[in-house]
Design a protein around this motif. Structure first.
Motif, PDB file in Angstrom:
ATOM      1  N   UNK A 183      18.660 -31.649  17.307  1.00 38.92           N
ATOM      2  CA  UNK A 183      19.654 -32.378  18.112  1.00 38.92           C
ATOM      3  C   UNK A 183      20.844 -31.413  18.711  1.00 38.92           C
ATOM      4  N   UNK A 184      21.209 -31.674  20.018  1.00 36.86           N
ATOM      5  CA  UNK A 184      22.582 -30.863  20.356  1.00 36.86           C
ATOM      6  C   UNK A 184      23.792 -31.986  20.411  1.00 36.86           C
ATOM      7  N   UNK A 185      24.939 -31.156  20.439  1.00 32.25           N
ATOM      8  CA  UNK A 185      26.206 -31.843  20.842  1.00 32.25           C
ATOM      9  C   UNK A 185      27.109 -30.956  21.825  1.00 32.25           C
ATOM     10  N   UNK A 186      27.701 -31.608  22.911  1.00 33.99           N
ATOM     11  CA  UNK A 186      28.643 -30.827  23.487  1.00 33.99           C
ATOM     12  C   UNK A 186      29.966 -31.563  23.545  1.00 33.99           C
ATOM     13  N   UNK A 187      31.028 -30.798  23.229  1.00 35.09           N
ATOM     14  CA  UNK A 187      32.248 -31.604  23.022  1.00 35.09           C
ATOM     15  C   UNK A 187      33.126 -31.040  24.300  1.00 35.09           C
ATOM     16  N   UNK A 188      33.507 -31.978  25.101  1.00 36.66           N
ATOM     17  CA  UNK A 188      34.449 -31.740  26.128  1.00 36.66           C
ATOM     18  C   UNK A 188      35.898 -32.423  25.628  1.00 36.66           C
ATOM     19  N   UNK A 189      36.761 -31.390  25.849  1.00 37.63           N
ATOM     20  CA  UNK A 189      38.284 -31.992  25.698  1.00 37.63           C
ATOM     21  C   UNK A 189      39.066 -31.240  26.413  1.00 37.63           C
ATOM     22  N   UNK A 190      40.135 -31.804  26.544  1.00 37.88           N
ATOM     23  CA  UNK A 190      41.318 -31.389  27.328  1.00 37.88           C
ATOM     24  C   UNK A 190      42.398 -32.566  27.522  1.00 37.88           C
ATOM     25  N   UNK A 191      43.401 -32.281  28.212  1.00 34.61           N
ATOM     26  CA  UNK A 191      44.566 -33.145  28.581  1.00 34.61           C
ATOM     27  C   UNK A 191      44.159 -34.022  29.651  1.00 34.61           C
TER      28      UNK A 191
ATOM     29  N   UNK B 105      43.568 -35.307  33.489  1.00 35.74           N
ATOM     30  CA  UNK B 105      43.316 -34.523  34.631  1.00 35.74           C
ATOM     31  C   UNK B 105      42.812 -33.217  34.306  1.00 35.74           C
ATOM     32  N   UNK B 106      42.262 -32.818  33.350  1.00 38.54           N
ATOM     33  CA  UNK B 106      41.579 -31.420  33.040  1.00 38.54           C
ATOM     34  C   UNK B 106      40.626 -31.195  33.646  1.00 38.54           C
ATOM     35  N   UNK B 107      39.684 -32.524  33.912  1.00 35.51           N
ATOM     36  CA  UNK B 107      38.522 -32.284  34.530  1.00 35.51           C
ATOM     37  C   UNK B 107      37.364 -32.606  33.537  1.00 35.51           C
ATOM     38  N   UNK B 108      37.756 -33.465  32.588  1.00 36.51           N
ATOM     39  CA  UNK B 108      36.606 -33.728  31.507  1.00 36.51           C
ATOM     40  C   UNK B 108      35.377 -34.730  32.074  1.00 36.51           C
ATOM     41  N   UNK B 109      35.832 -35.664  32.902  1.00 29.94           N
ATOM     42  CA  UNK B 109      34.792 -36.434  33.367  1.00 29.94           C
ATOM     43  C   UNK B 109      33.900 -35.613  34.416  1.00 29.94           C
ATOM     44  N   UNK B 110      34.802 -34.767  35.318  1.00 30.40           N
ATOM     45  CA  UNK B 110      33.574 -34.160  36.086  1.00 30.40           C
ATOM     46  C   UNK B 110      32.875 -32.959  35.140  1.00 30.40           C
ATOM     47  N   UNK B 111      33.204 -32.328  34.241  1.00 24.72           N
ATOM     48  CA  UNK B 111      32.548 -31.444  33.336  1.00 24.72           C
ATOM     49  C   UNK B 111      31.438 -32.314  32.824  1.00 24.72           C
ATOM     50  N   UNK B 112      31.432 -33.450  32.303  1.00 24.54           N
ATOM     51  CA  UNK B 112      30.293 -34.325  31.792  1.00 24.54           C
ATOM     52  C   UNK B 112      29.462 -34.631  32.975  1.00 24.54           C
ATOM     53  N   UNK B 113      29.850 -35.120  34.127  1.00 28.28           N
ATOM     54  CA  UNK B 113      28.878 -35.175  35.280  1.00 28.28           C
ATOM     55  C   UNK B 113      28.251 -33.913  35.530  1.00 28.28           C
ATOM     56  N   UNK B 114      28.795 -32.611  35.466  1.00 29.68           N
ATOM     57  CA  UNK B 114      27.963 -31.469  35.794  1.00 29.68           C
ATOM     58  C   UNK B 114      26.941 -31.166  34.756  1.00 29.68           C
ATOM     59  N   UNK B 115      27.319 -31.282  33.574  1.00 31.64           N
ATOM     60  CA  UNK B 115      26.647 -31.138  32.500  1.00 31.64           C
ATOM     61  C   UNK B 115      25.182 -31.917  32.542  1.00 31.64           C
ATOM     62  N   UNK B 116      25.410 -33.202  32.563  1.00 28.97           N
ATOM     63  CA  UNK B 116      24.493 -34.260  32.728  1.00 28.97           C
ATOM     64  C   UNK B 116      23.449 -33.901  34.112  1.00 28.97           C
TER      65      UNK B 116
END
Length: 107
Positions: free
Chosen positions: A57-65, A67-78
């Protein structure tokens, strides 16, 4: 920039043409982490490869303040992972789309 398998990125607050295109997905899926400039697709590809090679199994942790782009980063990863799952079915990245892929991207 990359720090090992950790990607530190900054939200440019504007679109950068081609940065997250189908061509970028195709480029990063063909190379290992560190062979190309740092990119979220390189990190996603590393996860995908480890998932299949190690059967672990793999896990990706996306963190930030805010407006930092966490949601967009998640969408790009998916987006990358769903494209990789389509190419594993033998179709070019730009040709295949399934209901499962759409459901993942909409999540």
């Amino acid at each position: 920039t990359n720090i090992g398998s950790i990607l530190a990125s900054v939200n440019p607050y504007k679109p950068i043409p081609g940065l997250y295109s189908v061509d970028a997905i195709d480029l990063y899926r063909q190379h290992r982490l560190g062979e190309l400039p740092p990119h979220i697709f390189a990190t996603a590809n590393e996860c995908y490869c480890c998932l299949w090679k190690r059967h672990d199994s793999q896990c990706v942790l996306i963190s930030g303040e805010s407006g930092a782009g966490k949601t967009e980063s998640t969408k790009l990863l998916l987006k990358f992972l769903s494209a990789m799952s389509q190419t594993s079915l033998g179709a070019p990245v730009c040709e295949k789309s399934t209901h499962v892929e759409e459901a993942i991207l909409e999540s």
